[in-house]
Enzyme design. Structure first.
Site, PDB file in Angstrom:
ATOM      1  N   HIS A   5     -43.804  51.898 -29.726  1.00 11.22           N
ATOM      2  CA  HIS A   5     -43.008  51.705 -28.506  1.00 11.22           C
ATOM      3  C   HIS A   5     -41.811  52.640 -28.484  1.00 11.22           C
ATOM      4  O   HIS A   5     -41.238  52.955 -29.529  1.00 11.22           O
ATOM      5  CB  HIS A   5     -42.490  50.257 -28.427  1.00 11.22           C
ATOM      6  CG  HIS A   5     -43.570  49.221 -28.443  1.00 11.22           C
ATOM      7  ND1 HIS A   5     -44.110  48.749 -29.616  1.00 11.22           N
ATOM      8  CD2 HIS A   5     -44.206  48.578 -27.437  1.00 11.22           C
ATOM      9  CE1 HIS A   5     -45.036  47.855 -29.324  1.00 11.22           C
ATOM     10  NE2 HIS A   5     -45.126  47.733 -28.012  1.00 11.22           N
ATOM     11  N   ASN A  29     -45.280  35.380 -19.401  1.00 10.45           N
ATOM     12  CA  ASN A  29     -44.112  34.651 -18.854  1.00 10.45           C
ATOM     13  C   ASN A  29     -43.906  35.154 -17.434  1.00 10.45           C
ATOM     14  O   ASN A  29     -44.449  36.190 -17.059  1.00 10.45           O
ATOM     15  CB  ASN A  29     -42.860  34.937 -19.711  1.00 10.45           C
ATOM     16  CG  ASN A  29     -42.579  36.430 -19.810  1.00 10.45           C
ATOM     17  OD1 ASN A  29     -43.268  37.148 -20.532  1.00 10.45           O
ATOM     18  ND2 ASN A  29     -41.587  36.889 -19.076  1.00 10.45           N
ATOM     19  N   ALA A  45     -48.896  42.751 -23.268  1.00 12.82           N
ATOM     20  CA  ALA A  45     -48.289  41.512 -22.802  1.00 12.82           C
ATOM     21  C   ALA A  45     -47.240  41.923 -21.781  1.00 12.82           C
ATOM     22  O   ALA A  45     -46.549  42.924 -21.973  1.00 12.82           O
ATOM     23  CB  ALA A  45     -47.632  40.798 -23.969  1.00 12.82           C
ATOM     24  N   HIS A  60     -39.411  36.575 -27.334  1.00  8.57           N
ATOM     25  CA  HIS A  60     -40.576  37.225 -27.960  1.00  8.57           C
ATOM     26  C   HIS A  60     -41.540  36.174 -28.527  1.00  8.57           C
ATOM     27  O   HIS A  60     -42.757  36.345 -28.495  1.00  8.57           O
ATOM     28  CB  HIS A  60     -40.112  38.203 -29.053  1.00  8.57           C
ATOM     29  CG  HIS A  60     -41.215  39.061 -29.604  1.00  8.57           C
ATOM     30  ND1 HIS A  60     -41.999  39.877 -28.791  1.00  8.57           N
ATOM     31  CD2 HIS A  60     -41.692  39.226 -30.861  1.00  8.57           C
ATOM     32  CE1 HIS A  60     -42.902  40.508 -29.549  1.00  8.57           C
ATOM     33  NE2 HIS A  60     -42.734  40.131 -30.796  1.00  8.57           N
ATOM     34  N   HIS A  97     -47.690  43.007 -34.016  1.00  5.78           N
ATOM     35  CA  HIS A  97     -48.423  44.283 -34.029  1.00  5.78           C
ATOM     36  C   HIS A  97     -48.791  44.595 -35.477  1.00  5.78           C
ATOM     37  O   HIS A  97     -47.908  44.818 -36.305  1.00  5.78           O
ATOM     38  CB  HIS A  97     -47.564  45.421 -33.463  1.00  5.78           C
ATOM     39  CG  HIS A  97     -47.488  45.427 -31.972  1.00  5.78           C
ATOM     40  ND1 HIS A  97     -48.199  46.308 -31.204  1.00  5.78           N
ATOM     41  CD2 HIS A  97     -46.809  44.641 -31.119  1.00  5.78           C
ATOM     42  CE1 HIS A  97     -47.942  46.065 -29.926  1.00  5.78           C
ATOM     43  NE2 HIS A  97     -47.099  45.059 -29.847  1.00  5.78           N
ATOM     44  N   GLU A 135     -38.705  51.337 -30.207  1.00  6.92           N
ATOM     45  CA  GLU A 135     -38.622  51.391 -31.671  1.00  6.92           C
ATOM     46  C   GLU A 135     -37.910  52.665 -32.133  1.00  6.92           C
ATOM     47  O   GLU A 135     -37.653  52.832 -33.321  1.00  6.92           O
ATOM     48  CB  GLU A 135     -40.014  51.332 -32.291  1.00  6.92           C
ATOM     49  CG  GLU A 135     -40.705  49.989 -32.106  1.00  6.92           C
ATOM     50  CD  GLU A 135     -42.138  50.025 -32.630  1.00  6.92           C
ATOM     51  OE1 GLU A 135     -42.335  49.804 -33.829  1.00  6.92           O
ATOM     52  OE2 GLU A 135     -43.059  50.290 -31.822  1.00  6.92           O
TER      53      GLU A 135
END
Ligand code: HPA
Length: 272
Positions: free
Chosen positions: A84, A235, A114, A247, A62, A87
């Protein structure tokens, strides 16, 4: 102050930096999806750290910059890097990109992320347009309501615009991109899911799981902005698999397939 102490000054300073630029479309880029920025003509880049009061993004993949420019002759504002809940930001800050774009006057917000597939028919590299969500991330509207922004109890029926989903389907078929559609389950993370959680999310109707997007969608709908969102399936989560996602894998598949999603967004913008 109605919104969190950090959101209002951050928006005010970002607006000042954007100097009267009036975008029609706002775009939020998720992990490893920064390739869309190569489609921006005459880009003007404003790093988040140059915007007083703006939070920092702390996640690999990011970037943390706002870009103003044009795609297919439409004025756009792109947030390359989001905030996020995992975070440590309050829920209201996770909605900051949508709040800022709404303050700039956009009528459409397009979000990408994602996500891990939980629908067994999905494979890594698939694109899933989001038709609905189930959110376990705290609601960004919790707290006093600013009636000048939107209602206390906004509806989320048709949160994901049927009109924009039809535009996406048309763009995808023009570009020869296979487009999946499904329900996005938003979780706080940052740990990935247990096998029992994957089973649970399948049972309640989820097709993919991720750690973002729903706070921005809720804030955008609160302010009456039309929303489109798509997940890049990086995934696939299978209960009792010997190994979960990483990640690095998420970023790798994100990078490999991001061009497909970028082309889809650019083509959609051209037809808006
Ligand atoms: N789970 C949650 N978030 C994600 C995943 C996942 O499997 N993949 C990418 N973001």
């Amino acid at each position: 102050m109605v919104l969190s102490d950090c959101v209002v000054p951050a928006i005010a300073s970002a607006l000042k930096k954007s100097d009267g630029f009036e975008p029609a479309v706002g775009i939020v880029l998720g992990s490893g999806l920064g390739k869309l920025t190569t489609h921006i003509e005459s880009p003007v880049e404003i790093p988040y750290e140059s915007i007083p009061g703006f939070p920092r993004t702390t996640v690999a993949g990011h970037k943390g910059r706002m870009i103003l420019g044009r795609i297919a002759d439409k004025k756009v504002v792109v947030m390359d890097g989001r905030f996020h809940y995992y975070e440590g930001h309050p829920a209201s800050v996770t909605a900051l990109p949508a709040r800022l774009m709404a303050a700039m006057g956009v009528s459409v917000i397009m979000l990408s992320n994602a996500a891990g597939g939980i629908n067994p028919d999905f494979t890594p590299g698939d694109i899933m347009m989001i038709k609905d969500h189930i959110s376990f991330i705290p609601n960004p509207l919790i707290g006093p309501n600013d009636d000048t922004l939107g209602p206390r109890f906004p509806s989320l029926t048709d949160a994901y615009s049927p009109r924009l989903r039809a535009v996406a389907a048309a763009s995808a078929s023009k570009l020869g991109i296979a487009l999946k559609e499904g329900v996005y389950v938003a979780v706080t993370g940052p740990s990935y899911e247990t096998s029992a959680e994957v089973r649970f999310y399948r049972t309640i109707g989820g097709d993919a799981v991720g750690m973002s997007t729903t706070p921005e969608v809720i804030a955008a709908r609160h302010q009456g902005v039309e929303v489109f969102a798509a997940s890049l399936i990086t995934n696939v989560n299978t209960p009792d698999a010997p190994k979960g996602p990483s990640h690095e894998e998420v970023l790798e598949v994100g990078n490999a397939s991001a061009e497909k999603l970028s082309l889809l967004f650019a083509n959609m913008i051209a037809s808006l």
